[in-house]
Scaffold this active site. Structure first.
Site, PDB file in Angstrom:
ATOM      1  N   SER A  73       4.701  -5.850   5.126  1.00  0.00           N
ATOM      2  CA  SER A  73       4.492  -7.144   4.491  1.00  0.00           C
ATOM      3  C   SER A  73       3.833  -6.919   3.144  1.00  0.00           C
ATOM      4  CB  SER A  73       3.597  -8.034   5.361  1.00  0.00           C
ATOM      5  OG  SER A  73       3.427  -9.299   4.765  1.00  0.00           O
ATOM      6  N   GLU A  74       4.368  -7.564   2.098  1.00  0.00           N
ATOM      7  CA  GLU A  74       3.879  -7.267   0.748  1.00  0.00           C
ATOM      8  C   GLU A  74       2.463  -7.732   0.484  1.00  0.00           C
ATOM      9  OE1 GLU A  74       6.772 -10.798  -0.173  1.00  0.00           O
ATOM     10  OE2 GLU A  74       6.585  -9.221   1.340  1.00  0.00           O
TER      11      GLU A  74
END
Length: 218
Positions: free
Chosen positions: A48-49
């Site tokens: 997840s960024e």
């Protein structure tokens, strides 16, 4: 096809594009359903960024941790061995080419592999987020989306909305079929048997190239 069946159908087909050990980034919405349909024996590492690698399944209702969310603000869990870090490190992973597959949604995509998925002129938007980095940094980009929006084609000859990135899309998966972006154009490789080739083309502005090995989606 019933409306409520579309998203699971697309997610189930997209899950077949994941391979054991892949580092995968899933966009918000439909892509987050993909882990529910991974083939037996296939384990992917979800990134997840906003700063996590090793996301687990969606938590049960009532067991959400308000400090553990994905980039879209949805509640998530952490798989054994998961790691959290700052955004700079997260985007170093993405920009460094360490993400095998990025799965995103789209407002528009065209026959050149250009993608528009972040704003409509005149409407308020929270911003592009990490989409442009994921499109350029991931080794492979797959779009999962409904084929049309209010009856209007989303797969175009040329995008008309502001672009997120140019020429980065590799595959499109909709409820009507599976399409690959090639230098020659968009190739229809699989079709939902509920539709005919003529119906898929009628819902698509871009001219489709029909694969000689066209098969049914499963």
């Amino acid at each position: 096809m019933n409306k409520e069946d579309i998203k699971p159908f697309i997610a189930r087909r997209a899950a077949k594009e994941m391979h054991d050990g892949d580092v995968v980034n899933l966009g918000i919405g439909l892509p987050t359903l993909i882990p529910n349909y991974l083939p037996e024996g296939v384990e992917v590492i979800l990134q997840s960024e906003n700063g996590m690698i090793g996301m687990g399944p969606t938590p049960e209702e009532g067991k959400e941790d308000p400090w553990t969310i994905n980039a879209g603000g949805g509640f998530i869990t952490m798989a054994p061995g998961a790691s959290t870090f700052d955004s700079a490190t997260s985007f170093g992973i993405i920009r460094g080419g360490h993400v095998n597959v990025s799965v995103l949604g789209a407002m528009q995509v065209d026959e050149h592999g250009d993608l528009a998925n972040w704003m409509i002129p005149g409407k308020k938007t929270p911003g592009m987020g990490g989409a442009m980095d994921l499109l350029v940094g991931a080794k492979r980009v797959i779009l999962t989306m409904e084929h049309t929006a209010k009856g209007n084609p989303k797969i175009l000859k040329k995008c008309t909305l502001p672009l997120t990135a140019k020429g980065q899309v590799n595959m499109i998966i909709t409820e009507m079929g599976v399409m690959e972006i090639t230098p020659e154009g968009i190739v229809l490789t699989e079709i939902n048997p509920e539709f005919t080739v003529e119906q898929v083309q009628a819902a698509t502005e871009a001219t489709l190239i029909i694969s000689p090995n066209l098969k049914n989606m499963e």
